[in-house]
Write an enzyme that holds these catalytic residues in place. Structure first.
Site, PDB file in Angstrom:
ATOM      1  N   VAL A  74       0.826  -1.210   0.000  1.00 47.00           N
ATOM      2  CA  VAL A  74       0.000   0.000   0.000  1.00 47.00           C
ATOM      3  C   VAL A  74       0.861   1.261   0.000  1.00 47.00           C
ATOM      4  O   VAL A  74       0.724   2.132  -0.850  1.00 47.00           O
ATOM      5  CB  VAL A  74      -0.981   0.019   1.201  1.00 47.00           C
ATOM      6  CG1 VAL A  74      -1.762   1.332   1.237  1.00 47.00           C
ATOM      7  CG2 VAL A  74      -1.938  -1.162   1.127  1.00 47.00           C
ATOM      8  N   CYS A  75       1.789   1.366   0.931  1.00 46.22           N
ATOM      9  CA  CYS A  75       2.540   2.616   1.121  1.00 46.22           C
ATOM     10  C   CYS A  75       3.639   2.825   0.079  1.00 46.22           C
ATOM     11  O   CYS A  75       3.961   3.968  -0.250  1.00 46.22           O
ATOM     12  CB  CYS A  75       3.158   2.645   2.510  1.00 46.22           C
ATOM     13  SG  CYS A  75       1.955   2.472   3.832  1.00 46.22           S
TER      14      CYS A  75
END
Length: 196
Positions: A116-117
Site C-alpha cells: 500500500v505505502c
C-alpha cells in the site's frame, strides 16, 4: 535504470514507518524491517544524503513515526510531510515538493507496507522521470501474496528492487574511505548476521 546510484545524486524516501502501521507487516520480521530502516537513515546521515519522511494520520491507530528517526535524521523528522489520509504519497503535493526540493533524480524508497505505502509512489516516481530503487527488506506486507503482487507490479513499471545491504554497499563504493568505514560499521551492527 541500469546505473549505479551515487550518493551525491540520490535521496532517501521513507514512507509511513509508524509504530502502529509497522504491526501490519507479516511477511518479514518486524525487527528486521525496523533495523534496516534505521540503517538506511544512518547511511544517509553519514553521506549527507537528503531524507524525505512522510507519515499518515499519526494521531490515529497508525501512530507516530519511529522515534529513533528523530535522533538519526532530526531535520527530516521535524519537516516530515504529515498526510491527512492520502494513500499514495506521490499524489500529495507537499510530498512531491519535498522530493523535488532535494534536487536528486535517484530515489531510494521504502514504505512500511510494500503493498500500500510503497507500490504506488514508487511507480509514480518512475513515471515522473526518477530512477527508483525500492528496498524490500525495509518494507513489508500483511501477506506473502500482497508482497509478491506489489513487487511484480513495481518491477513491471521499471522500479528496481534491492536490499538494505546491497544499497548501502552501492552508496559506500569503498569500505576503506572514512565514510565507507562508518557505513560498514552500521551494516555489521544493524543489517548483517554476526560473524563468529
Amino acid at each position: 535504470m541500469n546505473t549505479i546510484f551515487k550518493h551525491e545524486e540520490t535521496a532517501l524516501v521513507l514512507i509511513d514507518h509508524q509504530i502502529g502501521t509497522m504491526q501490519l507487516i507479516k511477511n518479514i520480521s518486524l525487527d528486521v524491517v525496523k533495523r534496516n530502516v534505521l540503517a538506511l537513515a544512518k547511511t544517509a546521515s553519514i553521506l549527507n544524503i537528503p531524507v524525505v519522511l512522510t507519515s499518515s494520520q499519526e494521531e490515529n491507530i497508525q501512530g507516530a513515526l519511529l522515534p529513533e528517526l528523530q535522533d538519526i535524521v532530526p531535520e527530516a523528522f521535524a519537516t516530515r510531510v504529515k498526510r491527512a489520509g492520502i494513500v499514495n504519497a506521490w499524489t500529495d503535493s507537499n510530498f512531491r515538493d519535498a522530493v523535488a526540493k532535494t534536487g536528486r533524480k535517484n530515489l531510494i524508497m521504502a514504505g512500511v507496507t510494500t503493498s500500500v505505502c510503497l507500490v504506488f509512489p514508487a511507480i509514480d516516481a518512475v513515471s515522473a522521470g526518477f530512477s527508483v530503487q525500492a528496498v524490500m527488506d525495509a518494507s513489508g506486507s500483511p501477506s506473502d501474496l500482497a508482497e509478491e503482487m506489489s513487487r511484480r507490479r513495481m518491477e513491471n513499471a521499471g522500479v528496481v528492487l534491492t536490499a538494505t545491504d546491497t544499497i548501502m554497499a552501492e552508496l559506500a563504493q569503498d569500505w576503506s574511505t572514512p565514510t565507507g568505514q562508518q557505513i560498514i560499521q552500521v551494516m555489521f551492527q544493524n543489517v548483517l548476521p554476526s560473524i563468529h
